[in-house]
Design an enzyme around this catalytic site. Structure first.
Site, PDB file in Angstrom:
ATOM      1  N   ASN A   1     -18.321 -50.116-216.002  1.00  0.00           N
ATOM      2  CA  ASN A   1     -18.022 -49.332-217.202  1.00  0.00           C
ATOM      3  C   ASN A   1     -19.241 -48.553-217.683  1.00  0.00           C
ATOM      4  O   ASN A   1     -20.379 -48.935-217.443  1.00  0.00           O
ATOM      5  CB  ASN A   1     -17.512 -50.246-218.318  1.00  0.00           C
ATOM      6  CG  ASN A   1     -16.249 -50.977-217.907  1.00  0.00           C
ATOM      7  OD1 ASN A   1     -15.588 -50.579-216.957  1.00  0.00           O
ATOM      8  ND2 ASN A   1     -15.924 -52.039-218.610  1.00  0.00           N
TER       9      ASN A   1
ATOM     10  N   HIS B   1     -21.969 -47.500-212.495  1.00  0.00           N
ATOM     11  CA  HIS B   1     -21.405 -46.143-212.503  1.00  0.00           C
ATOM     12  C   HIS B   1     -21.998 -45.270-213.604  1.00  0.00           C
ATOM     13  O   HIS B   1     -21.372 -44.294-214.024  1.00  0.00           O
ATOM     14  CB  HIS B   1     -19.880 -46.203-212.597  1.00  0.00           C
ATOM     15  CG  HIS B   1     -19.230 -46.735-211.346  1.00  0.00           C
ATOM     16  ND1 HIS B   1     -17.937 -47.217-211.314  1.00  0.00           N
ATOM     17  CD2 HIS B   1     -19.716 -46.857-210.078  1.00  0.00           C
ATOM     18  CE1 HIS B   1     -17.655 -47.611-210.067  1.00  0.00           C
ATOM     19  NE2 HIS B   1     -18.714 -47.409-209.314  1.00  0.00           N
TER      20      HIS B   1
ATOM     21  N   ASN C   1      -7.273 -60.852-214.844  1.00  0.00           N
ATOM     22  CA  ASN C   1      -6.664 -59.524-214.796  1.00  0.00           C
ATOM     23  C   ASN C   1      -5.202 -59.646-215.213  1.00  0.00           C
ATOM     24  O   ASN C   1      -4.574 -60.659-214.955  1.00  0.00           O
ATOM     25  CB  ASN C   1      -6.763 -58.932-213.373  1.00  0.00           C
ATOM     26  CG  ASN C   1      -6.546 -57.429-213.341  1.00  0.00           C
ATOM     27  OD1 ASN C   1      -5.535 -56.918-213.820  1.00  0.00           O
ATOM     28  ND2 ASN C   1      -7.507 -56.715-212.777  1.00  0.00           N
TER      29      ASN C   1
HETATM   30  C1  BJW Z   1      -6.703 -55.628-217.767  1.00  0.00           C
HETATM   31  C2  BJW Z   1      -6.505 -55.269-219.061  1.00  0.00           C
HETATM   32  C3  BJW Z   1      -6.798 -56.237-220.004  1.00  0.00           C
HETATM   33  C4  BJW Z   1      -6.004 -53.580-217.937  1.00  0.00           C
HETATM   34  N1  BJW Z   1      -7.239 -57.420-219.621  1.00  0.00           N
HETATM   35  N2  BJW Z   1      -7.147 -56.810-217.382  1.00  0.00           N
HETATM   36  C5  BJW Z   1     -12.296 -45.519-198.366  1.00  0.00           C
HETATM   37  C6  BJW Z   1     -12.848 -46.782-198.305  1.00  0.00           C
HETATM   38  C7  BJW Z   1     -13.969 -47.093-199.022  1.00  0.00           C
HETATM   39  C8  BJW Z   1     -14.564 -46.146-199.847  1.00  0.00           C
HETATM   40  C9  BJW Z   1     -14.015 -44.899-199.898  1.00  0.00           C
HETATM   41  C10 BJW Z   1     -12.917 -44.586-199.168  1.00  0.00           C
HETATM   42  N3  BJW Z   1     -12.602 -43.287-199.440  1.00  0.00           N
HETATM   43  C11 BJW Z   1     -13.480 -42.813-200.329  1.00  0.00           C
HETATM   44  C12 BJW Z   1     -14.350 -43.774-200.609  1.00  0.00           C
HETATM   45  C13 BJW Z   1     -15.478 -43.690-201.531  1.00  0.00           C
HETATM   46  C14 BJW Z   1     -15.074 -43.743-202.979  1.00  0.00           C
HETATM   47  C15 BJW Z   1     -13.936 -44.721-203.211  1.00  0.00           C
HETATM   48  O1  BJW Z   1     -14.125 -45.903-203.406  1.00  0.00           O
HETATM   49  N4  BJW Z   1     -12.714 -44.258-203.226  1.00  0.00           N
HETATM   50  C16 BJW Z   1     -11.555 -45.144-203.364  1.00  0.00           C
HETATM   51  C17 BJW Z   1     -10.708 -44.705-204.538  1.00  0.00           C
HETATM   52  C18 BJW Z   1     -10.839 -45.170-202.059  1.00  0.00           C
HETATM   53  N5  BJW Z   1     -16.270 -44.196-203.674  1.00  0.00           N
HETATM   54  C19 BJW Z   1     -17.242 -43.372-204.016  1.00  0.00           C
HETATM   55  O2  BJW Z   1     -17.166 -42.172-203.841  1.00  0.00           O
HETATM   56  C20 BJW Z   1     -18.465 -43.988-204.625  1.00  0.00           C
HETATM   57  N6  BJW Z   1     -19.629 -43.534-203.987  1.00  0.00           N
HETATM   58  C21 BJW Z   1     -19.877 -43.771-202.699  1.00  0.00           C
HETATM   59  O3  BJW Z   1     -19.110 -44.366-201.976  1.00  0.00           O
HETATM   60  O4  BJW Z   1     -21.082 -43.273-202.277  1.00  0.00           O
HETATM   61  C22 BJW Z   1     -21.364 -43.259-200.878  1.00  0.00           C
HETATM   62  C23 BJW Z   1     -20.883 -41.952-200.336  1.00  0.00           C
HETATM   63  C24 BJW Z   1     -21.377 -40.781-200.833  1.00  0.00           C
HETATM   64  C25 BJW Z   1     -20.946 -39.583-200.329  1.00  0.00           C
HETATM   65  C26 BJW Z   1     -19.974 -39.557-199.352  1.00  0.00           C
HETATM   66  C27 BJW Z   1     -19.462 -40.753-198.885  1.00  0.00           C
HETATM   67  C28 BJW Z   1     -19.905 -41.946-199.380  1.00  0.00           C
HETATM   68  C29 BJW Z   1     -18.590 -43.597-206.085  1.00  0.00           C
HETATM   69  C30 BJW Z   1     -17.509 -44.170-206.925  1.00  0.00           C
HETATM   70  C31 BJW Z   1     -17.677 -43.677-208.357  1.00  0.00           C
HETATM   71  C32 BJW Z   1     -16.538 -44.128-209.240  1.00  0.00           C
HETATM   72  N7  BJW Z   1     -16.631 -43.432-210.487  1.00  0.00           N
HETATM   73  C33 BJW Z   1     -15.668 -43.719-211.544  1.00  0.00           C
HETATM   74  C34 BJW Z   1     -15.908 -42.737-212.714  1.00  0.00           C
HETATM   75  C35 BJW Z   1     -17.152 -43.149-213.485  1.00  0.00           C
HETATM   76  C36 BJW Z   1     -17.434 -42.188-214.593  1.00  0.00           C
HETATM   77  C37 BJW Z   1     -16.372 -42.203-215.632  1.00  0.00           C
HETATM   78  O5  BJW Z   1     -16.246 -43.183-216.378  1.00  0.00           O
HETATM   79  O6  BJW Z   1     -15.641 -41.206-215.699  1.00  0.00           O
HETATM   80  O7  BJW Z   1     -15.822 -45.070-211.978  1.00  0.00           O
HETATM   81  S1  BJW Z   1     -13.983 -43.642-210.991  1.00  0.00           S
HETATM   82  C38 BJW Z   1     -13.424 -44.995-211.975  1.00  0.00           C
HETATM   83  O8  BJW Z   1     -13.011 -46.093-211.127  1.00  0.00           O
HETATM   84  C39 BJW Z   1     -14.666 -45.490-212.729  1.00  0.00           C
HETATM   85  C40 BJW Z   1     -14.486 -46.969-212.666  1.00  0.00           C
HETATM   86  O9  BJW Z   1     -15.719 -47.614-212.881  1.00  0.00           O
HETATM   87  C41 BJW Z   1     -13.916 -47.188-211.296  1.00  0.00           C
HETATM   88  C42 BJW Z   1     -13.199 -48.492-211.121  1.00  0.00           C
HETATM   89  O10 BJW Z   1     -12.097 -48.569-211.960  1.00  0.00           O
HETATM   90  P1  BJW Z   1     -11.788 -49.957-212.689  1.00  0.00           P
HETATM   91  O11 BJW Z   1     -12.887 -50.309-213.587  1.00  0.00           O
HETATM   92  O12 BJW Z   1     -11.404 -50.953-211.671  1.00  0.00           O
HETATM   93  O13 BJW Z   1     -10.552 -49.534-213.620  1.00  0.00           O
HETATM   94  P2  BJW Z   1      -8.997 -49.353-213.258  1.00  0.00           P
HETATM   95  O14 BJW Z   1      -8.420 -48.508-214.313  1.00  0.00           O
HETATM   96  O15 BJW Z   1      -8.819 -48.919-211.864  1.00  0.00           O
HETATM   97  O16 BJW Z   1      -8.383 -50.823-213.333  1.00  0.00           O
HETATM   98  C43 BJW Z   1      -8.252 -51.530-214.543  1.00  0.00           C
HETATM   99  C44 BJW Z   1      -7.821 -52.939-214.222  1.00  0.00           C
HETATM  100  O17 BJW Z   1      -7.828 -53.705-215.405  1.00  0.00           O
HETATM  101  C45 BJW Z   1      -6.407 -53.031-213.646  1.00  0.00           C
HETATM  102  O18 BJW Z   1      -6.419 -53.929-212.542  1.00  0.00           O
HETATM  103  C46 BJW Z   1      -5.579 -53.620-214.786  1.00  0.00           C
HETATM  104  O19 BJW Z   1      -4.550 -54.504-214.321  1.00  0.00           O
HETATM  105  C47 BJW Z   1      -6.604 -54.393-215.548  1.00  0.00           C
HETATM  106  N8  BJW Z   1      -6.391 -54.468-216.983  1.00  0.00           N
HETATM  107  N9  BJW Z   1      -6.021 -53.929-219.101  1.00  0.00           N
HETATM  108  C48 BJW Z   1      -7.386 -57.651-218.264  1.00  0.00           C
HETATM  109  N10 BJW Z   1      -6.605 -55.970-221.321  1.00  0.00           N
END
Ligand code: BJW
Ligand code: ZN
Length: 241
Positions: free
Chosen positions: A93, A110, A205
């Site tokens: 976050n 992040h 979760n």
């Molecule tokens: C509750 C609840 C409650 C709700 N109580 N629970 C294939 C394989 C592997 C990797 C890749 C791939 N294809 C592409 C990639 C790379 C890519 C990636 O992972 N993509 C996937 C989507 C496939 N990753 C990247 O690009 C990363 N960099 C990287 O890999 O660098 C190397 C590289 C560089 C260049 C080229 C190639 C490689 C960077 C990732 C950056 C992510 N950024 C964000 C935005 C941050 C800024 C902002 O805030 O705007 O980060 S995206 C967004 O997702 C944010 C979050 O931190 C992140 C994760 O989300 P999170 O926190 O899990 O939230 P949600 O909404 O997804 O889930 C919420 C959960 O809570 C749910 O499960 C609910 O059930 C639960 N919940 N209310 C308890 N009250």
């Protein structure tokens, strides 16, 4: 381990949901920005093509973050520091709510939405100042554009932060995974790292995630309800290990 178990708490957007901050894949986020998904806005390509749209999206989100307060989940985690002095919070976050709840050791994977940085010279300014500057986005003195100081898709994570999180995950007794969909890498990979190293994995979760099968113990429910009740449970559970 009974005396000083090493606990790493790994959090995602779900922990801040009860503070009124939309998660990345929920109705409010989609409703207000129905033409774009977060995956389409949180990229350098989106900022290059539509800087004003991306800036407005972050300004809207920053206002929510600024108005938010830590909830019972953040506060519970901060309160465990007294019992587990080495407890480390690793968060995806960007809202600083763990720090505002009192957690002292927080690794931000992040970035941080409370600062903006110039996309040309790297100069950093407070987001509170940046959102009041003219321009969408405002310009730095060097001619570059201010952007939120966060990590977008396709960008690398801050090296020192990821390195520390990786080492902690590989060496902890217990990884507590809270409110993350465990889909975004390399952050989600920390769960796999901890599991492979033999750490216990406890997941909190509302829903199942792709990495739920790695969990030793799962609590299905809202973080703000589950975490305050978890301390006793953890204590009992650790004393049995
Ligand atoms: C509750 C609840 C409650 C709700 N109580 N629970 C294939 C394989 C592997 C990797 C890749 C791939 N294809 C592409 C990639 C790379 C890519 C990636 O992972 N993509 C996937 C989507 C496939 N990753 C990247 O690009 C990363 N960099 C990287 O890999 O660098 C190397 C590289 C560089 C260049 C080229 C190639 C490689 C960077 C990732 C950056 C992510 N950024 C964000 C935005 C941050 C800024 C902002 O805030 O705007 O980060 S995206 C967004 O997702 C944010 C979050 O931190 C992140 C994760 O989300 P999170 O926190 O899990 O939230 P949600 O909404 O997804 O889930 C919420 C959960 O809570 C749910 O499960 C609910 O059930 C639960 N919940 N209310 C308890 N009250
Ligand atoms: Zn600049």
């Amino acid at each position: 381990m009974r005396e000083a178990p090493t606990i790493v708490v790994f959090t995602g957007a779900g922990i801040s949901q009860e503070s009124g901050i939309p998660t990345f894949r929920d109705e409010e986020g989609r409703g207000l920005w129905e033409r774009f998904r977060p995956e389409e806005l949180a990229t350098p390509e989106a900022f290059a093509a539509h800087p004003e749209v991306v800036w407005r999206w972050y300004r809207w989100r920053f206002e929510k973050v600024r108005a938010a307060s830590p909830n019972a989940g953040h506060l519970a985690i901060a309160s465990w520091q007294a019992r587990f002095p080495t407890l480390l919070v690793v968060t995806q976050n960007v809202d600083r709510l763990h720090q505002r709840a009192g957690s002292r050791d927080v690794v931000e994977l992040h970035g941080d939405l409370w600062t903006a940085r110039c996309d040309r010279c790297g100069r950093e300014v407070e987001m509170t100042a940046a959102i009041d500057m003219p321009g969408e986005p405002p310009r730095c003195g060097c001619g570059g554009r201010y952007r939120p100081n966060v990590v977008w898709f396709g960008e690398t994570l801050p090296y020192a932060a990821f390195e520390r999180a990786h080492r902690a995950a590989a060496g902890c007794d217990l990884l507590l995974v809270v409110g993350t969909s465990a889909r975004v890498y390399p952050a989600a990979g920390l769960i796999e790292v901890a599991a492979a190293a033999g750490s216990a994995i406890v997941e909190v979760n509302r829903d199942e995630t792709p990495l739920s099968p790695l969990a030793t113990r799962t609590f299905r429910g809202a973080a703000g309800a589950v975490l305050p009740r978890l301390a006793d449970e953890l204590e009992r559970w650790l004393s049995r290990s």
